[in-house]
Design a protein around this motif. Sequence first.
Motif, PDB file in Angstrom:
ATOM      1  N   ARG A  77       0.818  -1.213   0.000  1.00 21.78           N
ATOM      2  CA  ARG A  77       0.000   0.000   0.000  1.00 21.78           C
ATOM      3  C   ARG A  77       0.855   1.267   0.000  1.00 21.78           C
ATOM      4  O   ARG A  77       1.970   1.292   0.521  1.00 21.78           O
ATOM      5  CB  ARG A  77      -0.913   0.015   1.226  1.00 21.78           C
ATOM      6  N   ASP A  78       0.281   2.302  -0.593  1.00 24.35           N
ATOM      7  CA  ASP A  78       0.794   3.677  -0.466  1.00 24.35           C
ATOM      8  C   ASP A  78       2.193   3.883  -1.030  1.00 24.35           C
ATOM      9  O   ASP A  78       2.955   4.727  -0.540  1.00 24.35           O
ATOM     10  CB  ASP A  78       0.772   4.127   0.998  1.00 24.35           C
ATOM     11  N   VAL A  79       2.556   3.140  -2.062  1.00 23.43           N
ATOM     12  CA  VAL A  79       3.825   3.399  -2.742  1.00 23.43           C
ATOM     13  C   VAL A  79       3.624   4.571  -3.703  1.00 23.43           C
ATOM     14  O   VAL A  79       2.673   4.582  -4.486  1.00 23.43           O
ATOM     15  CB  VAL A  79       4.315   2.158  -3.507  1.00 23.43           C
ATOM     16  N   ALA A  80       4.494   5.552  -3.640  1.00 20.14           N
ATOM     17  CA  ALA A  80       4.365   6.738  -4.494  1.00 20.14           C
ATOM     18  C   ALA A  80       4.709   6.394  -5.937  1.00 20.14           C
ATOM     19  O   ALA A  80       5.478   5.476  -6.222  1.00 20.14           O
ATOM     20  CB  ALA A  80       5.287   7.847  -3.991  1.00 20.14           C
ATOM     21  N   ALA A  81       4.139   7.151  -6.846  1.00 18.65           N
ATOM     22  CA  ALA A  81       4.407   6.961  -8.271  1.00 18.65           C
ATOM     23  C   ALA A  81       5.599   7.798  -8.707  1.00 18.65           C
ATOM     24  O   ALA A  81       5.816   8.900  -8.181  1.00 18.65           O
ATOM     25  CB  ALA A  81       3.187   7.360  -9.094  1.00 18.65           C
ATOM     26  N   PRO A  82       6.387   7.316  -9.664  1.00 20.32           N
ATOM     27  CA  PRO A  82       7.418   8.173 -10.260  1.00 20.32           C
ATOM     28  C   PRO A  82       6.751   9.264 -11.084  1.00 20.32           C
ATOM     29  O   PRO A  82       5.729   9.030 -11.735  1.00 20.32           O
ATOM     30  CB  PRO A  82       8.208   7.199 -11.143  1.00 20.32           C
ATOM     31  N   LEU A  83       7.330  10.456 -11.058  1.00 24.30           N
ATOM     32  CA  LEU A  83       6.707  11.608 -11.705  1.00 24.30           C
ATOM     33  C   LEU A  83       7.659  12.284 -12.684  1.00 24.30           C
ATOM     34  O   LEU A  83       8.875  12.310 -12.464  1.00 24.30           O
ATOM     35  CB  LEU A  83       6.264  12.634 -10.661  1.00 24.30           C
ATOM     36  N   ARG A  84       7.079  12.828 -13.747  1.00 22.73           N
ATOM     37  CA  ARG A  84       7.840  13.696 -14.643  1.00 22.73           C
ATOM     38  C   ARG A  84       7.989  15.033 -13.934  1.00 22.73           C
ATOM     39  O   ARG A  84       7.047  15.823 -13.875  1.00 22.73           O
ATOM     40  CB  ARG A  84       7.121  13.868 -15.973  1.00 22.73           C
ATOM     41  N   THR A  85       9.168  15.282 -13.407  1.00 25.37           N
ATOM     42  CA  THR A  85       9.348  16.475 -12.597  1.00 25.37           C
ATOM     43  C   THR A  85      10.761  16.992 -12.724  1.00 25.37           C
ATOM     44  O   THR A  85      11.696  16.226 -12.954  1.00 25.37           O
ATOM     45  CB  THR A  85       9.031  16.175 -11.118  1.00 25.37           C
ATOM     46  N   THR A  86      10.919  18.300 -12.599  1.00 28.68           N
ATOM     47  CA  THR A  86      12.244  18.920 -12.646  1.00 28.68           C
ATOM     48  C   THR A  86      13.093  18.391 -11.495  1.00 28.68           C
ATOM     49  O   THR A  86      12.636  18.295 -10.359  1.00 28.68           O
ATOM     50  CB  THR A  86      12.113  20.441 -12.530  1.00 28.68           C
ATOM     51  N   GLY A  87      14.339  18.048 -11.798  1.00 25.99           N
ATOM     52  CA  GLY A  87      15.247  17.574 -10.771  1.00 25.99           C
ATOM     53  C   GLY A  87      15.293  16.070 -10.640  1.00 25.99           C
ATOM     54  O   GLY A  87      16.060  15.547  -9.830  1.00 25.99           O
ATOM     55  N   ARG A  88      14.492  15.366 -11.422  1.00 27.42           N
ATOM     56  CA  ARG A  88      14.519  13.905 -11.421  1.00 27.42           C
ATOM     57  C   ARG A  88      14.294  13.404 -12.841  1.00 27.42           C
ATOM     58  O   ARG A  88      13.354  12.668 -13.122  1.00 27.42           O
ATOM     59  CB  ARG A  88      13.457  13.337 -10.473  1.00 27.42           C
ATOM     60  N   SER A  89      15.195  13.811 -13.733  1.00 32.64           N
ATOM     61  CA  SER A  89      15.036  13.493 -15.153  1.00 32.64           C
ATOM     62  C   SER A  89      15.421  12.063 -15.492  1.00 32.64           C
ATOM     63  O   SER A  89      15.038  11.563 -16.546  1.00 32.64           O
ATOM     64  CB  SER A  89      15.877  14.458 -16.002  1.00 32.64           C
ATOM     65  N   HIS A  90      16.194  11.416 -14.634  1.00 29.84           N
ATOM     66  CA  HIS A  90      16.578  10.030 -14.876  1.00 29.84           C
ATOM     67  C   HIS A  90      15.538   9.123 -14.211  1.00 29.84           C
ATOM     68  O   HIS A  90      15.598   8.851 -13.009  1.00 29.84           O
ATOM     69  CB  HIS A  90      17.985   9.754 -14.334  1.00 29.84           C
ATOM     70  N   ASN A  91      14.589   8.707 -15.018  1.00 36.15           N
ATOM     71  CA  ASN A  91      13.449   7.945 -14.526  1.00 36.15           C
ATOM     72  C   ASN A  91      13.866   6.670 -13.796  1.00 36.15           C
ATOM     73  O   ASN A  91      13.273   6.290 -12.781  1.00 36.15           O
ATOM     74  CB  ASN A  91      12.540   7.641 -15.723  1.00 36.15           C
ATOM     75  N   LEU A  92      14.907   5.993 -14.283  1.00 38.05           N
ATOM     76  CA  LEU A  92      15.381   4.782 -13.613  1.00 38.05           C
ATOM     77  C   LEU A  92      15.823   5.097 -12.187  1.00 38.05           C
ATOM     78  O   LEU A  92      15.460   4.386 -11.239  1.00 38.05           O
ATOM     79  CB  LEU A  92      16.537   4.154 -14.393  1.00 38.05           C
ATOM     80  N   ALA A  93      16.603   6.147 -12.000  1.00 37.17           N
ATOM     81  CA  ALA A  93      17.092   6.492 -10.671  1.00 37.17           C
ATOM     82  C   ALA A  93      15.938   6.847  -9.743  1.00 37.17           C
ATOM     83  O   ALA A  93      15.946   6.504  -8.550  1.00 37.17           O
ATOM     84  CB  ALA A  93      18.079   7.652 -10.754  1.00 37.17           C
ATOM     85  N   GLN A  94      14.938   7.522 -10.264  1.00 35.54           N
ATOM     86  CA  GLN A  94      13.783   7.877  -9.438  1.00 35.54           C
ATOM     87  C   GLN A  94      13.041   6.628  -8.973  1.00 35.54           C
ATOM     88  O   GLN A  94      12.651   6.520  -7.800  1.00 35.54           O
ATOM     89  CB  GLN A  94      12.826   8.787 -10.224  1.00 35.54           C
ATOM     90  N   VAL A  95      12.860   5.658  -9.867  1.00 35.19           N
ATOM     91  CA  VAL A  95      12.159   4.423  -9.493  1.00 35.19           C
ATOM     92  C   VAL A  95      12.992   3.612  -8.500  1.00 35.19           C
ATOM     93  O   VAL A  95      12.457   3.055  -7.534  1.00 35.19           O
ATOM     94  CB  VAL A  95      11.826   3.593 -10.751  1.00 35.19           C
ATOM     95  N   LEU A  96      14.305   3.555  -8.711  1.00 39.13           N
ATOM     96  CA  LEU A  96      15.164   2.838  -7.761  1.00 39.13           C
ATOM     97  C   LEU A  96      15.139   3.517  -6.397  1.00 39.13           C
ATOM     98  O   LEU A  96      15.158   2.844  -5.356  1.00 39.13           O
ATOM     99  CB  LEU A  96      16.592   2.774  -8.299  1.00 39.13           C
ATOM    100  N   GLU A  97      15.100   4.842  -6.376  1.00 40.59           N
ATOM    101  CA  GLU A  97      14.985   5.575  -5.112  1.00 40.59           C
ATOM    102  C   GLU A  97      13.704   5.175  -4.383  1.00 40.59           C
ATOM    103  O   GLU A  97      13.712   4.889  -3.177  1.00 40.59           O
ATOM    104  CB  GLU A  97      14.984   7.077  -5.382  1.00 40.59           C
ATOM    105  N   LEU A  98      12.576   5.144  -5.107  1.00 35.39           N
ATOM    106  CA  LEU A  98      11.297   4.761  -4.510  1.00 35.39           C
ATOM    107  C   LEU A  98      11.319   3.316  -4.026  1.00 35.39           C
ATOM    108  O   LEU A  98      10.797   2.999  -2.954  1.00 35.39           O
ATOM    109  CB  LEU A  98      10.176   4.944  -5.539  1.00 35.39           C
TER     110      LEU A  98
END
Length: 328
Positions: free
Chosen positions: A20-41
């Motif tokens: 439950r309650d896992v955040a979604a990866p977002l198209r946002t300034t400062g997190r342009s590398h989508n893979l890194a954002q998902v690994l962070e989450l």
Amino acid sequence: MTARRLRIESSDANAPRAIRDVAAPLRTTGRSHNLAQVLELMLDTAGLSLGYEVVMGLSGLACRTPPWPAEPRLSFEEAVSAAERLGSALEDGLTVCRGAELPAEDLLAQVREVVDAGRPCAALGWGSEKEDWSIICGYDIGRGHLIGHCLLDHPRERYESWPARLEILISLPAAPAPSGREAVERALQLGSSRLVEEAPQRYQTWMNAMLQADAPPSPIQPHEQAVEMLADARSAAATFAAAVARHEDEVASAWLTRAANLWHEMVEILESRGAPHTPEAIAWLDHPEGRRAWATVLERAARLDDRAAVAVKCSLTVDYLPEERYGP
């Protein structure tokens, strides 16, 4: 096919299951590398809060230079390499599986094992945004589906459900924990080496394209995406270097702080002509003089990258302060 958004509420043993309650990866300034954002989450949900910049640093993506004129986003091979490098910084590593190597039932079984332990997975080639990385938070054995979030424009609570087909799956075999100081030193060394080996040719090719005054305007979207990813990477590199510096002795800390300052300067130069994708930034590519100006920006960025790479290497190898080499 329309994605079904599910609420995971049933207590039935055969019902879909999801964290439950896992955040979604977002198209946002400062997190342009989508893979890194998902690994962070993924890591954060599993109990290890490293932050985006540290994930970028440990994976080697902070020192990546986008290729030109090739697709700026990560290639299949680059993504696998980044995951493996990040895994080398964790005690139990990361498991990286290519989708073609796993039948759907085996893929579901692997996801089920880690999700039941409270650890989501990262996936490429799944869901409604197959070109971007998604976070897999659950499974539906009965329908043969995986459940999770694709890359979104805005936050959303409800998950998507799609068939268990994908190109790459990255999972945690155990609760994540850092493997120690050696992993950070290895990441710094590999990052410095990557800048030396990869960046000069990529910058030169990019600059040559800008200097062809008689050529038609350069492709705008790939150029702007490459600038965005380059600035994002070096901003993360600066933050990572500064974070490591706080835990080092005087000499190493001074050299890493120098590298961080050089990367901050580089990001300011890259963004001095306007944020990527804005009209003022795009206007630079419409005229030969604008493209020549871009070549100058890239030349300055390349020099700063080279000096930062030297500073990182010195943080690992020398016993004197930067001012002893360069002066106050």
